[in-house]
Motif scaffolding. Structure first.
Motif, short mmCIF file in Angstrom:
data_model
loop_
_atom_site.label_atom_id
_atom_site.label_comp_id
_atom_site.label_asym_id
_atom_site.label_seq_id
_atom_site.Cartn_x
_atom_site.Cartn_y
_atom_site.Cartn_z
N UNK A 87 0.81 -1.22 0.00
CA UNK A 87 0.00 0.00 0.00
C UNK A 87 0.85 1.27 0.00
N UNK A 88 2.11 1.14 0.42
CA UNK A 88 3.00 2.31 0.43
C UNK A 88 3.39 2.73 -0.99
N UNK A 89 3.12 1.85 -1.96
CA UNK A 89 3.40 2.21 -3.36
C UNK A 89 2.16 2.91 -3.91
N UNK A 90 2.27 4.22 -4.01
CA UNK A 90 1.15 5.06 -4.43
C UNK A 90 0.59 4.66 -5.79
N UNK A 91 1.47 4.13 -6.64
CA UNK A 91 1.09 3.82 -8.03
C UNK A 91 0.33 2.50 -8.16
N UNK A 92 0.15 1.79 -7.05
CA UNK A 92 -0.61 0.53 -7.07
C UNK A 92 -2.03 0.79 -7.57
N UNK A 93 -2.54 -0.14 -8.38
CA UNK A 93 -3.90 0.01 -8.94
C UNK A 93 -4.95 0.06 -7.84
N UNK A 94 -5.98 0.88 -8.05
CA UNK A 94 -7.09 0.99 -7.08
C UNK A 94 -7.75 -0.35 -6.82
N UNK A 95 -7.81 -1.20 -7.86
CA UNK A 95 -8.45 -2.51 -7.71
C UNK A 95 -7.74 -3.39 -6.69
N UNK A 96 -6.48 -3.09 -6.42
CA UNK A 96 -5.76 -3.80 -5.37
C UNK A 96 -5.78 -3.03 -4.06
N UNK A 97 -5.74 -1.71 -4.18
CA UNK A 97 -5.70 -0.89 -2.95
C UNK A 97 -6.91 -1.16 -2.06
N UNK A 98 -8.09 -1.14 -2.69
CA UNK A 98 -9.33 -1.25 -1.90
C UNK A 98 -9.41 -2.53 -1.07
N UNK A 99 -9.24 -3.72 -1.70
CA UNK A 99 -9.29 -4.94 -0.87
C UNK A 99 -8.17 -5.00 0.17
N UNK A 100 -6.99 -4.47 -0.18
CA UNK A 100 -5.88 -4.51 0.77
C UNK A 100 -6.13 -3.59 1.97
N UNK A 101 -6.71 -2.42 1.73
CA UNK A 101 -7.06 -1.51 2.83
C UNK A 101 -8.10 -2.18 3.73
N UNK A 102 -9.09 -2.81 3.13
CA UNK A 102 -10.13 -3.52 3.91
C UNK A 102 -9.52 -4.63 4.76
N UNK A 103 -8.60 -5.35 4.15
CA UNK A 103 -7.93 -6.45 4.85
C UNK A 103 -7.13 -5.92 6.04
N UNK A 104 -6.40 -4.82 5.78
CA UNK A 104 -5.56 -4.22 6.82
C UNK A 104 -6.43 -3.71 7.97
N UNK A 105 -7.54 -3.07 7.66
CA UNK A 105 -8.45 -2.56 8.68
C UNK A 105 -8.97 -3.68 9.57
N UNK A 106 -9.32 -4.80 8.95
CA UNK A 106 -9.83 -5.95 9.73
C UNK A 106 -8.75 -6.51 10.62
N UNK A 107 -7.52 -6.63 10.07
CA UNK A 107 -6.42 -7.21 10.84
C UNK A 107 -5.99 -6.33 12.00
N UNK A 108 -6.01 -5.01 11.79
CA UNK A 108 -5.54 -4.12 12.84
C UNK A 108 -6.64 -3.75 13.84
N UNK A 109 -7.87 -4.12 13.51
CA UNK A 109 -8.98 -3.83 14.43
C UNK A 109 -9.12 -4.91 15.51
N UNK A 110 -8.39 -6.00 15.34
CA UNK A 110 -8.53 -7.12 16.30
C UNK A 110 -7.96 -6.74 17.67
#
Length: 221
Positions: A198-221
């Motif tokens: 996610x630190x790579x700004x140029x990553x496609x949005x189609x990957x950013x969105x699921x990865x952000x969701x995944x990260x939020x779930x993992x860090x909310x535990x």
């Protein structure tokens, strides 16, 4: 990208969606069956004369060009026991010396008169298995990370089958497509890996969105 070997364009293909028969008389509308061509104009949306059947999962500005490494053809032919002529995987460019382990998200390449930037690994779809009639191929592509990858177009221009592909700029973060595939498909709870992608700004949005969701779930535990 660390390889200093010259990049070779083995095959250049485009094609509009059309009906493809598979299995027991079933059919699907797909852009996977592309034809080798001499030249085409590359726009921000992709090559003129090229298209996708499934707009939800393919195409768009971040996925305008599909690239697949030629070296993998030898592995798949050996495993599957039959020839696979490019572009079996529906790629626009079949290339040598641009492997997933060497190409990084955000890398910028000159392609003929155009300039492209790598945005994400390709998420292989079931159309590949329907086309090749090898149900195991999709799983093996994901297992190995030999998926190919997608690019956005920074500058439009003509591309020819003998066009040179030259690395203009390596992304400083050095997050390879192979590493990204490993995190996306296999290490889905690797918080540091997700953050690195996610630190790579140029990553496609189609990957950013699921990865952000995944990260939020993992860090909310």
């Amino acid at each position: 990208m660390s390889s200093s070997k010259a990049i070779e364009l083995n095959n250049f293909s485009i094609g509009l969606p059309k009906k493809m028969m598979y299995g027991n008389g079933k059919e699907i509308n797909t852009g996977i069956s592309k034809q080798t061509i001499e030249e085409a104009f590359l726009t921000k949306n992709g090559f003129q004369g090229d298209g996708v059947g499934d707009l939800k999962n393919h195409g768009g500005l971040d996925r305008a060009v599909c690239i697949y490494p030629y070296e993998h053809y030898f592995l798949w032919e050996k495993e599957l026991g039959n020839p696979l002529p490019p572009p079996t995987f529906g790629e626009n460019l079949t290339v040598t010396n641009m492997l997933e382990k060497d190409v990084c998200v955000g890398d910028i390449f000159q392609l003929g008169e155009s300039i492209i930037q790598v945005t994400q690994g390709r998420i292989p779809c079931s159309t590949i298995t329907k086309r090749t009639n090898h149900p195991s191929l999709l799983k093996r592509m994901v297992q190995t990370g030999f998926t190919g990858y997608l690019c956005r177009v920074l500058e439009e221009g003509i591309v020819r089958k003998d066009s040179k592909t030259i690395l203009l700029e390596s992304h400083p973060n050095k997050v390879s497509i192979l590493y990204g595939n490993e995190i996306y498909f296999h290490k889905q709870k690797d918080i540091e890996g997700i953050k690195r992608l996610l630190a790579v700004e140029e990553l496609a949005d189609e990957w950013k969105e699921p990865l952000v969701n995944r990260l939020n779930k993992l860090t909310a535990l």
